[in-house]
Design a protein around this motif. Structure first.
Motif, PDB file in Angstrom:
ATOM      1  N   GLU A  83       5.647  89.227 -64.926  1.00 19.01           N
ATOM      2  CA  GLU A  83       4.392  89.296 -64.184  1.00 19.01           C
ATOM      3  C   GLU A  83       4.186  90.741 -63.750  1.00 19.01           C
ATOM      4  N   TYR A  84       3.177  91.413 -64.279  1.00 20.46           N
ATOM      5  CA  TYR A  84       2.998  92.831 -63.976  1.00 20.46           C
ATOM      6  C   TYR A  84       1.735  93.120 -63.174  1.00 20.46           C
ATOM      7  N   LEU A  85       0.717  92.280 -63.288  1.00 26.70           N
ATOM      8  CA  LEU A  85      -0.545  92.548 -62.613  1.00 26.70           C
ATOM      9  C   LEU A  85      -0.680  91.765 -61.301  1.00 26.70           C
ATOM     10  N   SER A  86      -0.178  90.560 -61.265  1.00 33.00           N
ATOM     11  CA  SER A  86      -0.329  89.721 -60.072  1.00 33.00           C
ATOM     12  C   SER A  86       0.268  90.329 -58.806  1.00 33.00           C
ATOM     13  N   PRO A  87       1.453  90.958 -58.839  1.00 25.04           N
ATOM     14  CA  PRO A  87       1.961  91.576 -57.602  1.00 25.04           C
ATOM     15  C   PRO A  87       1.036  92.679 -57.081  1.00 25.04           C
ATOM     16  N   ILE A  88       0.439  93.439 -57.992  1.00 26.81           N
ATOM     17  CA  ILE A  88      -0.484  94.498 -57.563  1.00 26.81           C
ATOM     18  C   ILE A  88      -1.753  93.882 -56.987  1.00 26.81           C
ATOM     19  N   ILE A  89      -2.229  92.787 -57.580  1.00 29.62           N
ATOM     20  CA  ILE A  89      -3.421  92.105 -57.061  1.00 29.62           C
ATOM     21  C   ILE A  89      -3.152  91.586 -55.657  1.00 29.62           C
ATOM     22  N   ARG A  90      -1.984  90.976 -55.449  1.00 23.70           N
ATOM     23  CA  ARG A  90      -1.645  90.469 -54.109  1.00 23.70           C
ATOM     24  C   ARG A  90      -1.588  91.612 -53.093  1.00 23.70           C
ATOM     25  N   GLU A  91      -1.054  92.753 -53.501  1.00 30.11           N
ATOM     26  CA  GLU A  91      -0.993  93.922 -52.621  1.00 30.11           C
ATOM     27  C   GLU A  91      -2.401  94.413 -52.270  1.00 30.11           C
ATOM     28  N   VAL A  92      -3.276  94.479 -53.262  1.00 24.86           N
ATOM     29  CA  VAL A  92      -4.651  94.931 -53.027  1.00 24.86           C
ATOM     30  C   VAL A  92      -5.380  93.945 -52.112  1.00 24.86           C
ATOM     31  N   GLU A  93      -5.207  92.647 -52.352  1.00 20.01           N
ATOM     32  CA  GLU A  93      -5.854  91.648 -51.495  1.00 20.01           C
ATOM     33  C   GLU A  93      -5.346  91.743 -50.058  1.00 20.01           C
ATOM     34  N   LYS A  94      -4.056  92.004 -49.901  1.00 20.12           N
ATOM     35  CA  LYS A  94      -3.480  92.176 -48.557  1.00 20.12           C
ATOM     36  C   LYS A  94      -4.108  93.393 -47.868  1.00 20.12           C
TER      37      LYS A  94
END
Length: 109
Positions: A83-94
């Motif tokens: 999983e390479y994009l989902s952790p960054i998406i969660r960080e951006v949403e946070k």
């Protein structure tokens, strides 16, 4: 012209969103790119990851157009998939939630 998106239809129906979220989490390359959070996350990808992502999307499109399957040797096995994009998406949403909370902060004297 791009294809119509079902994202808004799915998001408006909580039962459908709950059903579709686990399926969407399996496919990191298939995350709808319409949201600001996803666009920001894609911009934050390291250059190699961004190149690999575009390569996979183009290869999938080429297989779709030619009505062929990817050779078994070139397919990514589930145990090798990262999983390479989902952790960054969660960080951006946070970050977006934190920014919204700070913008709506009420100071009482």
């Amino acid at each position: 012209m791009s294809a119509p998106s079902l994202t808004s239809y799915i998001v408006k129906r909580p039962w459908l969103k709950r059903w579709m979220t686990p399926i969407a989490n399996w496919f990191d390359d298939l995350i709808p790119e319409e949201s600001v959070a996803v666009q920001t996350a894609i911009k934050r990808l390291p250059p190699k990851e961004a190149y690999d992502r575009v390569f996979r999307i183009r290869r999938a499109f080429q297989c779709s157009v030619s009505h062929t399957l990817l050779p078994a040797a070139e397919q990514t096995k589930p145990e090798d998939d990262v999983e390479y994009l989902s952790p960054i998406i969660r960080e951006v949403e946070k970050e977006q939630k934190e920014r919204a909370d700070l913008d709506n902060l009420i100071i009482k004297r």
